[in-house]
Design an enzyme around this catalytic site. Sequence first.
Site, PDB file in Angstrom:
ATOM      1  N   ARG A  45       0.848  -1.194   0.000  1.00  0.00           N
ATOM      2  CA  ARG A  45       0.000   0.000   0.000  1.00  0.00           C
ATOM      3  C   ARG A  45       0.883   1.244   0.000  1.00  0.00           C
ATOM      4  NH1 ARG A  45      -1.151   1.624   4.554  1.00  0.00           N
ATOM      5  NH2 ARG A  45      -2.051  -0.275   5.425  1.00  0.00           N
TER       6      ARG A  45
ATOM      7  N   ASP B 213      -8.124  19.713 -13.074  1.00  0.00           N
ATOM      8  CA  ASP B 213      -8.410  18.405 -13.666  1.00  0.00           C
ATOM      9  C   ASP B 213      -8.031  18.487 -15.147  1.00  0.00           C
ATOM     10  OD1 ASP B 213      -9.598  16.200 -14.922  1.00  0.00           O
ATOM     11  OD2 ASP B 213     -11.308  16.167 -13.562  1.00  0.00           O
TER      12      ASP B 213
HETATM   13  C1  LIG Z   1     -13.891  10.249 -15.646  1.00  0.00           C
HETATM   14  C2  LIG Z   1     -13.510  11.563 -15.102  1.00  0.00           C
HETATM   15  C3  LIG Z   1     -13.257  11.748 -13.743  1.00  0.00           C
HETATM   16  C4  LIG Z   1     -13.411  10.625 -12.734  1.00  0.00           C
HETATM   17  O1  LIG Z   1     -12.497   9.617 -12.934  1.00  0.00           O
HETATM   18  P1  LIG Z   1     -12.783   8.071 -12.600  1.00  0.00           P
HETATM   19  O2  LIG Z   1     -11.524   7.395 -13.033  1.00  0.00           O
HETATM   20  O3  LIG Z   1     -13.988   7.655 -13.362  1.00  0.00           O
HETATM   21  O4  LIG Z   1     -13.017   7.999 -11.129  1.00  0.00           O
HETATM   22  C5  LIG Z   1     -12.864  13.001 -13.300  1.00  0.00           C
HETATM   23  N1  LIG Z   1     -12.745  14.029 -14.176  1.00  0.00           N
HETATM   24  C6  LIG Z   1     -12.994  13.894 -15.492  1.00  0.00           C
HETATM   25  C7  LIG Z   1     -12.835  15.072 -16.379  1.00  0.00           C
HETATM   26  C8  LIG Z   1     -13.392  12.666 -15.999  1.00  0.00           C
HETATM   27  O5  LIG Z   1     -13.654  12.549 -17.307  1.00  0.00           O
END
Ligand SMILES: *Cc1c(COP(=O)(O)O)cnc(C)c1O
Length: 389
Positions: free
Chosen positions: A56, A180
Amino acid sequence: MTRVAEHDLAHRFATRSVHAGYVGDPLSGAVMAPIYQTSTYIQEGLGRHKGYEYARTRNPTREALERNVAALEGGLHGFAFGSGLAALDAVMKLLSAGDHVVSGENVYGGSHRQMTHIWARLGLTFTFVDGGDTAAVAAAVTPNTRIVYAETPTNPMMRLCDLKATGEIARKAKALFVVDNTFATPYFQQPLQFGADIVLHSTTKYLNGHSDMVGGMLVTTRDDLAERLGFIQNSSGAVPGPFDCWLALRGTKTLALRMRQHDANGRRVAEWLEQHPRVQRIYYPGLRSHPQHELASRQMKGFGGMISIELGDTAFARRFVERTRIFALAESLGGVESLIGHPASMTHASVPPEMRRRMGLTDSLVRLSVGIEDVEDLIGDLDQALADD
Ligand SMILES: *Cc1c(COP(=O)(O)O)cnc(C)c1O
């Protein structure tokens, strides 16, 4: 705590993709990072070991991926998680009850759900604003703001957030700027260069690129944040298994090649859709008609394969997504294969209808993830699916 080596940052993007983070297996010299499918490591004596005690906390396959993605983002530290939302969960754990977050309102539906249904209940407070409206972001900042959270381009409205301007707002507020970067990928956009403190990825999407695993990533250049994120990663334990790390790492090796093709196909499909009589509006930052095309050209090197279209007729939109033959009807995005989706009932069903309406996410909006197939076949498929009976 894994750290990117100097020599990994010395090279250009495609070279980093293939090589960064791994120098050959010390045991065998294996050219590709082995899958260390183990939960624990033999210790030679009490307190005498090779730095690996329990998987982990550390796993060599995971560390190879962490260094690779960190180098691609131009960062120094990477942290892999079991999903993109697990990575967001770790970011939010940097905060304490009473802290405030300013977030784009048009963020990924699952990110919005986690913030409002989990973190708000545990005492964090949120203000959601149009991340494309810099003045609105600045106005939402309070003395308690600790994170400014942005997604650009957004999913599925393809709205952009001005990274430089938003980064300055966060810095003035002494808040962390978290971006993001799942949609653009580091091949087209590197938020750390615009002042981001942490970059977040769902590796499930373009970084892996083959739709065969779920994972998440955080990257930072700051040693102090890396220390805290490493502690959270180990203490909360939402780590990915070594096989999924290996799949993601196999994916990032071809990221440059794939993104070039997603981008070339995306532009062709967007231009074709823009002139189609059944398409009322198209959202693709690479088109001159996109209201933020100038900003897109400034902070992105390309625009990728994500396109949304407004068909103005819910029944027709439903018929369309069920009639494509190459574009598979599915959630997710960013794989080599083309996908089609209906955000209002699929990926964004968890976003309150009132909020969906406010950001233009109608019931007749369709989202395309354009893959790397022959573009003539993709256009042919859309053509037959959009045709009147
Ligand atoms: C899919 C996605 C997420 C979440 O990711 P997961 O791997 O599904 O948990 C977050 N931000 C964006 C822009 C995404 O497309």
